[in-house]
Design a protein around this motif. Structure first.
Motif, PDB file in Angstrom:
ATOM      1  N   UNK A   1       0.782  -1.227   0.000  1.00  0.00           N
ATOM      2  CA  UNK A   1       0.000   0.000   0.000  1.00  0.00           C
ATOM      3  C   UNK A   1       0.811   1.274   0.000  1.00  0.00           C
ATOM      4  N   UNK A   2       2.149   1.162   0.034  1.00  0.00           N
ATOM      5  CA  UNK A   2       3.002   2.352   0.059  1.00  0.00           C
ATOM      6  C   UNK A   2       3.171   2.972  -1.324  1.00  0.00           C
ATOM      7  N   UNK A   3       2.827   2.234  -2.367  1.00  0.00           N
ATOM      8  CA  UNK A   3       2.954   2.759  -3.728  1.00  0.00           C
ATOM      9  C   UNK A   3       4.184   2.272  -4.473  1.00  0.00           C
ATOM     10  N   UNK A   4       4.790   1.173  -4.027  1.00  0.00           N
ATOM     11  CA  UNK A   4       6.023   0.681  -4.644  1.00  0.00           C
ATOM     12  C   UNK A   4       5.863   0.422  -6.143  1.00  0.00           C
TER      13      UNK A   4
ATOM     14  N   UNK B   1      -2.443   4.243   7.768  1.00  0.00           N
ATOM     15  CA  UNK B   1      -2.691   4.698   6.402  1.00  0.00           C
ATOM     16  C   UNK B   1      -2.625   3.539   5.416  1.00  0.00           C
ATOM     17  N   UNK B   2      -1.733   2.594   5.670  1.00  0.00           N
ATOM     18  CA  UNK B   2      -1.667   1.392   4.833  1.00  0.00           C
ATOM     19  C   UNK B   2      -3.018   0.681   4.845  1.00  0.00           C
ATOM     20  N   UNK B   3      -3.552   0.485   6.026  1.00  0.00           N
ATOM     21  CA  UNK B   3      -4.837  -0.206   6.155  1.00  0.00           C
ATOM     22  C   UNK B   3      -5.948   0.543   5.430  1.00  0.00           C
ATOM     23  N   UNK B   4      -5.949   1.862   5.542  1.00  0.00           N
ATOM     24  CA  UNK B   4      -6.965   2.667   4.858  1.00  0.00           C
ATOM     25  C   UNK B   4      -6.847   2.523   3.346  1.00  0.00           C
ATOM     26  N   UNK B   5      -5.635   2.592   2.839  1.00  0.00           N
ATOM     27  CA  UNK B   5      -5.423   2.491   1.395  1.00  0.00           C
ATOM     28  C   UNK B   5      -5.822   1.129   0.856  1.00  0.00           C
ATOM     29  N   UNK B   6      -5.430   0.080   1.558  1.00  0.00           N
ATOM     30  CA  UNK B   6      -5.725  -1.268   1.081  1.00  0.00           C
ATOM     31  C   UNK B   6      -7.215  -1.566   1.147  1.00  0.00           C
ATOM     32  N   UNK B   7      -7.898  -1.042   2.159  1.00  0.00           N
ATOM     33  CA  UNK B   7      -9.348  -1.234   2.230  1.00  0.00           C
ATOM     34  C   UNK B   7     -10.040  -0.521   1.060  1.00  0.00           C
ATOM     35  N   UNK B   8      -9.562   0.680   0.720  1.00  0.00           N
ATOM     36  CA  UNK B   8     -10.142   1.418  -0.401  1.00  0.00           C
ATOM     37  C   UNK B   8      -9.863   0.708  -1.726  1.00  0.00           C
TER      38      UNK B   8
ATOM     39  N   UNK C   1      -9.722  -2.452  -2.321  1.00  0.00           N
ATOM     40  CA  UNK C   1     -10.792  -3.430  -2.457  1.00  0.00           C
ATOM     41  C   UNK C   1     -10.485  -4.700  -3.208  1.00  0.00           C
ATOM     42  N   UNK C   2      -9.229  -5.118  -3.251  1.00  0.00           N
ATOM     43  CA  UNK C   2      -8.909  -6.393  -3.897  1.00  0.00           C
ATOM     44  C   UNK C   2      -9.419  -7.553  -3.049  1.00  0.00           C
ATOM     45  N   UNK C   3      -9.517  -8.713  -3.690  1.00  0.00           N
ATOM     46  CA  UNK C   3     -10.046  -9.882  -2.993  1.00  0.00           C
ATOM     47  C   UNK C   3      -9.191 -10.278  -1.797  1.00  0.00           C
ATOM     48  N   UNK C   4      -7.852 -10.068  -1.907  1.00  0.00           N
ATOM     49  CA  UNK C   4      -6.960 -10.481  -0.817  1.00  0.00           C
ATOM     50  C   UNK C   4      -6.741  -9.378   0.219  1.00  0.00           C
ATOM     51  N   UNK C   5      -7.441  -8.235   0.054  1.00  0.00           N
ATOM     52  CA  UNK C   5      -7.263  -7.122   0.983  1.00  0.00           C
ATOM     53  C   UNK C   5      -8.290  -7.161   2.114  1.00  0.00           C
ATOM     54  N   UNK C   6      -8.423  -8.334   2.715  1.00  0.00           N
ATOM     55  CA  UNK C   6      -9.295  -8.484   3.869  1.00  0.00           C
ATOM     56  C   UNK C   6      -8.504  -8.094   5.118  1.00  0.00           C
TER      57      UNK C   6
END
Length: 205
Positions: free
Chosen positions: A34-37, A143-150, A152-157
């Motif tokens: 989620x950092x944008x790598x 912030x990582x958690x917020x970005x990954x939740x937004x 919305x990929x299948x593995x971003x639970x």
């Protein structure tokens, strides 16, 4: 081992991802999920006209191969385990040994452990590359958690996010300590701001 660190902050007005010779430089993007790598690795690859070496892409491509290594990697992934160092090391070595990487490349998602970092440094030395430059994208877990939740990929639970963050944080300090040149970037801003900070830091070298 002594380490030179570069702190980059702020916005570089008018900065653009125009193509520019890399000078046989190896750039490594490190940071939590989620950092944008990947986004910034692709931009740097385009700017410097060198390949992006993505650990995720190499693993995906290996699934279509019938080699013993690919079968072993597939078994590990399907079993929910982290891919061992030897497996991903061999995939990366095969990729960076190709002719299109001769003038440099940008690495995304690797190395993830001190063992992988040690292996990569040894191979770069054998291939007569200069010391790699690590771009460390720093961002809070919240912030990582917020970005990954937004995203919305299948593995971003939530459970998966927590596990991946824990995996990264456990190895983060030791991996960074393996390298002499580390640029620290605040990755909490928008893409344009972070991109400008990366370029400004690289241009100082």
């Amino acid at each position: 081992m002594n380490r030179r660190s570069f702190v980059a902050a702020g916005v570089f007005a008018g900065c653009a991802w125009a193509q520019k010779p890399a000078g046989r430089r190896v750039l490594i993007l490190l940071g939590p999920p989620g950092a944008g790598k990947t986004r910034h690795a692709k931009a740097l690859s385009s700017r410097y006209s060198v390949p992006e070496v993505s650990a995720a892409d190499l693993l995906k491509k290996s699934h279509g191969s019938k080699s013993d290594l690919s079968k072993a990697l597939k078994s590990q992934l399907e079993g929910g385990a982290l891919v061992n160092d030897e497996g991903i090391n061999q995939l990366v070595l095969a990729r960076i040994s190709k002719g299109d990487c001769h003038n440099g490349f940008v690495v995304d998602g690797y190395p993830a452990t001190p063992g992988q970092a040690e292996f990569l440094e040894a191979q770069l030395k054998d291939l007569t590359f200069p010391e790699p430059v690590v771009i460390h994208l720093q961002i809070s877990d919240k912030l990582v958690e917020e970005r990954l939740r937004r995203r919305g990929r299948a593995d971003d639970k939530p459970a998966n996010i927590e596990r991946r963050l824990a995996d990264y944080r456990r190895e983060e300090a030791a991996v960074l300590a393996s390298f002499k040149q580390v640029i620290r970037i605040d990755a909490s801003g928008d893409e344009k701001t972070v991109s400008a900070a990366i370029l400004q830091a690289l241009d100082r070298q």
